[in-house]
Enzyme design. Structure first.
Site, PDB file in Angstrom:
ATOM      1  CB  CYS A 136       0.981 -73.573 -37.885  1.00 47.80           C
ATOM      2  SG  CYS A 136       0.879 -71.835 -38.159  1.00 47.80           S
ATOM      3  CB  CYS A 139      -1.618 -71.289 -36.671  1.00 45.61           C
ATOM      4  SG  CYS A 139      -0.903 -71.401 -38.121  1.00 45.61           S
ATOM      5  CG  ASP A 140      -2.344 -74.311 -33.765  1.00 45.58           C
ATOM      6  OD1 ASP A 140      -3.403 -73.603 -34.211  1.00 45.58           O
ATOM      7  OD2 ASP A 140      -1.888 -75.231 -34.449  1.00 45.58           O
TER       8      ASP A 140
END
Ligand code: NAP
Length: 313
Positions: A136, A139-140
């Site tokens: 992701c 997200c990261d």
């Protein structure tokens, strides 16, 4: 026969498909409950920008998720934050078991459980999840500012996420196992025009290397020449497709060989009163707009089904 109350419809999963089903079910005056264990909006919450939702040229995935949730709640949809652990089909109503032991009953159930990213299955992948291996970018990606990143895959997701990461990382190597992308032409053009992205064609990742600080790189193999090499990177983002979240699909519901639920044009499964929509369902293309369309279809089908069931009772 379960004790009352029996909902007309229980929707399991609150992504775009489930929320749209909820909106249509409310408008059809069905007594509906949607159960979602995470944040409503599903994968939209892990999507940076959506550019193909008609009427909205560009919107952040999380903003679209919030707008859909607010719309569904505005229609009166009840959303229960809980985890379903089992769905037991019944003759008169289906039983939904929650992780707290509670049982709920629905005349009809719409399975809208979506899917999850496929793993490469190479050495070092599992061990380094959260230490440089990610599925992701939204997200990261933040953790890889000015770092070297490898993206694996050649579909829409890999192309989109590589473009997203190019705004953050120092460099992107995009590793694809063939010599042509699967993703759409607009994304292909953007990727090939992005100076920070270098494509490595015809190659697969054989392993992911690391030290105490996290990922250090990957081993690569050219599938045409057999040549192998190592490529240094701090981050490895894997976008090689999608597997259905079919753990809750009851026995007796037909699935294809890849584990996607087979339905007819009304999104009915092989068991009466059980419907499947969105990324869990076998279909030609998985999009927000197709998931939403199936939510509409299934809810309308449930409205007729519930009417028939009540007339029989
Ligand atoms: P996908 O379209 O199935 O693409 C998966 C990619 O990963 C393919 O290029 C495939 O290679 C590669 N791959 C699969 N298994 C692999 C393995 N073991 N090792 C190396 N490479 C592997 O999956 P997706 O990109 O996640 O997209 C899923 C669906 O969502 C698609 O229908 C897509 O159109 C849609 N989507 C749309 C958008 C958009 O419209 N903006 C954005 C994201 C996703 P091959 O090409 O050789 O098979």
């Amino acid at each position: 026969m379960p004790t009352l109350p029996i909902h007309d419809l229980i929707i399991v999963g609150g992504g775009p498909g489930g929320l749209t089903a909820g909106i249509y079910a409310q408008r059809a005056a069905l007594d509906t409950l949607l159960i979602e264990k995470g944040l409503p909006g599903g994968q939209l919450n892990n999507t940076d920008t959506v550019e193909n939702w008609p009427g909205t040229e560009s919107i952040k995935g999380a903003d679209l998720a919030m707008a859909m949730t607010a719309h569904a709640k505005g229609c009166g949809l009840e959303i229960l934050a809980s985890e379903v652990v089992e769905i037991e089909p019944g003759l008169n109503a289906h039983t939904i078991r929650l992780d707290n032991g509670e049982e709920l009953h629905g005349l009809a159930v719409i399975l809208a459980c979506g899917g999850h990213p496929r793993q490469l299955g190479v050495p070092g992948e599992k061990e380094n999840y959260g230490k440089g291996v990610s599925y992701c970018a939204v997200c990261d990606g933040f953790f890889f500012r000015n770092k070297r990143v490898i993206v694996v895959g050649g579909g829409d997701t890999a192309l989109e996420e590589a473009l997203f990461l190019a705004k953050i990382a120092a460099s992107i190597h995009l590793v694809h196992r063939r010599d042509a992308f699967r993703g759409g032409m607009i994304l292909q053009k953007r990727v090939l025009a992005e100076p920070k992205i270098q494509v490595i064609w015809d190659s697969v990742v054989t392993d992911i290397t690391s030290d105490d600080a996290g990922v250090t790189g990957v081993g690569l193999k050219n599938v045409k020449t057999g040549e192998t090499k190592n490529l240094g990177a701090e981050g490895v983002f894997i976008f090689i497709g999608f597997e259905p979240n079919n753990r809750l699909v009851p026995a007796g519901v037909k699935m294809n060989t890849e584990g996607f639920v087979v339905t007819n044009k009304k999104c009915e499964t092989s068991l009466p009163g059980i419907y499947a929509i969105g990324d869990l369902r076998e279909k030609y293309i998985k999009q927000i707009v197709t998931a939403a369309a199936e939510g509409c279809i299934a809810a309308q089908a449930v409205a007729h089904f519930a009417e028939e069931q009540k007339a029989k009772a």
